[in-house]
Design a protein around this motif. Sequence first.
Motif, PDB file in Angstrom:
ATOM      1  N   VAL A 124       0.836  -1.209   0.000  1.00 32.56           N
ATOM      2  CA  VAL A 124       0.000   0.000   0.000  1.00 32.56           C
ATOM      3  C   VAL A 124       0.869   1.258   0.000  1.00 32.56           C
ATOM      4  O   VAL A 124       0.346   2.374  -0.013  1.00 32.56           O
ATOM      5  N   THR A 125       2.166   1.064  -0.026  1.00 27.87           N
ATOM      6  CA  THR A 125       3.100   2.192  -0.042  1.00 27.87           C
ATOM      7  C   THR A 125       3.254   2.683  -1.475  1.00 27.87           C
ATOM      8  O   THR A 125       4.284   2.497  -2.117  1.00 27.87           O
ATOM      9  N   THR A 126       2.198   3.329  -1.959  1.00 28.83           N
ATOM     10  CA  THR A 126       2.160   3.737  -3.368  1.00 28.83           C
ATOM     11  C   THR A 126       2.270   5.247  -3.554  1.00 28.83           C
ATOM     12  O   THR A 126       2.073   5.750  -4.658  1.00 28.83           O
ATOM     13  N   GLY A 127       2.584   5.974  -2.503  1.00 26.51           N
ATOM     14  CA  GLY A 127       2.773   7.414  -2.606  1.00 26.51           C
ATOM     15  C   GLY A 127       4.184   7.765  -3.034  1.00 26.51           C
ATOM     16  O   GLY A 127       5.058   6.895  -3.126  1.00 26.51           O
ATOM     17  N   PRO A 128       4.464   9.048  -3.272  1.00 24.85           N
ATOM     18  CA  PRO A 128       5.769   9.452  -3.782  1.00 24.85           C
ATOM     19  C   PRO A 128       6.926   9.226  -2.813  1.00 24.85           C
ATOM     20  O   PRO A 128       8.067   9.042  -3.232  1.00 24.85           O
ATOM     21  N   VAL A 129       6.642   9.224  -1.522  1.00 24.84           N
ATOM     22  CA  VAL A 129       7.668   8.945  -0.518  1.00 24.84           C
ATOM     23  C   VAL A 129       7.613   7.485  -0.091  1.00 24.84           C
ATOM     24  O   VAL A 129       8.620   6.778  -0.059  1.00 24.84           O
ATOM     25  N   SER A 130       6.407   7.014   0.202  1.00 25.61           N
ATOM     26  CA  SER A 130       6.248   5.660   0.737  1.00 25.61           C
ATOM     27  C   SER A 130       6.612   4.572  -0.264  1.00 25.61           C
ATOM     28  O   SER A 130       6.974   3.451   0.131  1.00 25.61           O
ATOM     29  N   GLU A 131       6.541   4.865  -1.572  1.00 27.74           N
ATOM     30  CA  GLU A 131       6.871   3.832  -2.565  1.00 27.74           C
ATOM     31  C   GLU A 131       8.311   3.356  -2.446  1.00 27.74           C
ATOM     32  O   GLU A 131       8.645   2.256  -2.882  1.00 27.74           O
ATOM     33  N   LYS A 132       9.144   4.142  -1.809  1.00 30.74           N
ATOM     34  CA  LYS A 132      10.542   3.763  -1.630  1.00 30.74           C
ATOM     35  C   LYS A 132      10.708   2.755  -0.494  1.00 30.74           C
ATOM     36  O   LYS A 132      11.776   2.154  -0.339  1.00 30.74           O
ATOM     37  N   VAL A 133       9.666   2.564   0.301  1.00 27.78           N
ATOM     38  CA  VAL A 133       9.728   1.637   1.433  1.00 27.78           C
ATOM     39  C   VAL A 133       9.429   0.214   0.978  1.00 27.78           C
ATOM     40  O   VAL A 133      10.180  -0.716   1.242  1.00 27.78           O
ATOM     41  N   GLY A 134       8.288   0.036   0.323  1.00 27.15           N
ATOM     42  CA  GLY A 134       7.989  -1.244  -0.296  1.00 27.15           C
ATOM     43  C   GLY A 134       7.697  -2.398   0.624  1.00 27.15           C
ATOM     44  O   GLY A 134       7.881  -3.550   0.252  1.00 27.15           O
ATOM     45  N   GLU A 135       7.243  -2.145   1.842  1.00 28.95           N
ATOM     46  CA  GLU A 135       6.878  -3.249   2.730  1.00 28.95           C
ATOM     47  C   GLU A 135       5.512  -3.803   2.349  1.00 28.95           C
ATOM     48  O   GLU A 135       4.692  -3.118   1.746  1.00 28.95           O
ATOM     49  N   VAL A 136       5.250  -5.064   2.734  1.00 24.41           N
ATOM     50  CA  VAL A 136       3.985  -5.698   2.401  1.00 24.41           C
ATOM     51  C   VAL A 136       3.159  -5.931   3.653  1.00 24.41           C
ATOM     52  O   VAL A 136       3.685  -5.990   4.765  1.00 24.41           O
ATOM     53  N   LEU A 137       1.852  -6.044   3.459  1.00 25.17           N
ATOM     54  CA  LEU A 137       0.936  -6.397   4.536  1.00 25.17           C
ATOM     55  C   LEU A 137      -0.188  -7.230   3.948  1.00 25.17           C
ATOM     56  O   LEU A 137      -0.275  -7.409   2.730  1.00 25.17           O
ATOM     57  N   SER A 138      -1.055  -7.730   4.798  1.00 24.71           N
ATOM     58  CA  SER A 138      -2.113  -8.610   4.316  1.00 24.71           C
ATOM     59  C   SER A 138      -3.165  -7.832   3.542  1.00 24.71           C
ATOM     60  O   SER A 138      -3.380  -6.638   3.773  1.00 24.71           O
ATOM     61  N   CYS A 139      -3.820  -8.533   2.628  1.00 25.39           N
ATOM     62  CA  CYS A 139      -4.935  -7.930   1.896  1.00 25.39           C
ATOM     63  C   CYS A 139      -6.014  -7.456   2.866  1.00 25.39           C
ATOM     64  O   CYS A 139      -6.630  -6.407   2.655  1.00 25.39           O
ATOM     65  N   GLU A 140      -6.252  -8.241   3.914  1.00 30.86           N
ATOM     66  CA  GLU A 140      -7.282  -7.883   4.891  1.00 30.86           C
ATOM     67  C   GLU A 140      -6.945  -6.570   5.595  1.00 30.86           C
ATOM     68  O   GLU A 140      -7.821  -5.726   5.800  1.00 30.86           O
ATOM     69  N   ALA A 141      -5.685  -6.386   5.959  1.00 33.17           N
ATOM     70  CA  ALA A 141      -5.294  -5.142   6.626  1.00 33.17           C
ATOM     71  C   ALA A 141      -5.469  -3.950   5.688  1.00 33.17           C
ATOM     72  O   ALA A 141      -5.956  -2.885   6.093  1.00 33.17           O
TER      73      ALA A 141
END
Length: 239
Positions: A124-141
Motif C-alpha cells: 500500500v506504499t504507493t505514494g511518492p515517498v512511501s513507494e521507496k519503502v515497499g513493505e507488504v501487509l495482508s490484503c485484509e489489513a
Amino acid sequence: MRTTNIRLNVLAKDVENAMQINTLAQGRVLIGVMVKGFATVEAAVQAVQQYQQAGIPVSVGLGAGDPAQWKKVAQVAIQTKPDHVNQVFPAAGYTLGALQAIGNSHTLVNALITPSNQAGKVQVTTGPVSEKVGEVLSCEAAAAMLAEIGVHSVKFYPVNGMEKLDEIKAMASAAVRFGIPVFEPTGGIDATSIRPIVEVCLEAGVQQVIPHIYTSIVDKTTGLTRLEQVEELLAAVDS
C-alpha cells in the motif's frame, strides 16, 4: 456474466473521440484525463470541464502512474467533482474527505494497491515517498484501512494481464469482506485476458469491476482510442 457491473476505464484523444467511445459503449465507460499532461491545475480543470459539458463521465488520474501527481489530482477533483478519481493509497482518504467537505458524495474514489507477488499480501506504499519503502501487509489489513475511511474502490496495479489472478482473487475477496464494492484491475489487460480477470473479481463478490485499458488501444499515429478495440473488449465480457 453480469455485464451491467462492468465498466471500462479508457483514454480518449479529445472530446469527439470520447463521445464516440461513450456512445459505442452505451455509457459503460469512464474517460481518463491524466493531470500529469497539463502544466497547471487550471489547465487540467478546463479539460475535464470540456468533457463534462459534452456529457462524458470523467476519471481524473495521475498520468503514467506518477505518485507525485497525487495532490494535483485532488485539486482537480475538488474543482470538477468528476465521476471517478484515481488516487494513491496514502492520499485516498485525503481526497475523499476533501470532496465530502464541499458536499460532493457522488465521486468514486479509488486507492492504488500494488501486488507483491504473494497471494494474500500487497503493498500500500504507493505514494511518492512511501513507494521507496515497499513493505507488504495482508490484503485484509489493506482493505480494513480503506473501509475505516470510506474509500469505495481498490485499484490493483499492475496485474500484467492474467499473470496475477490468484493475487487479484485474494485482494478482491478481502475488499468484499470489508464492504468495499468496486475493484479496478489495471495493467496489460486486453480482449483475451479481460474476461478471466473480470470473472475472478465477480466470483469474489465484487459489485462492480472497472478494468483499465489505456495506451494499448490507442492508435500511435493518430492518438485516437480505437473504437473497434473498445467494442472487442465489451464483446469479450458480454459473450
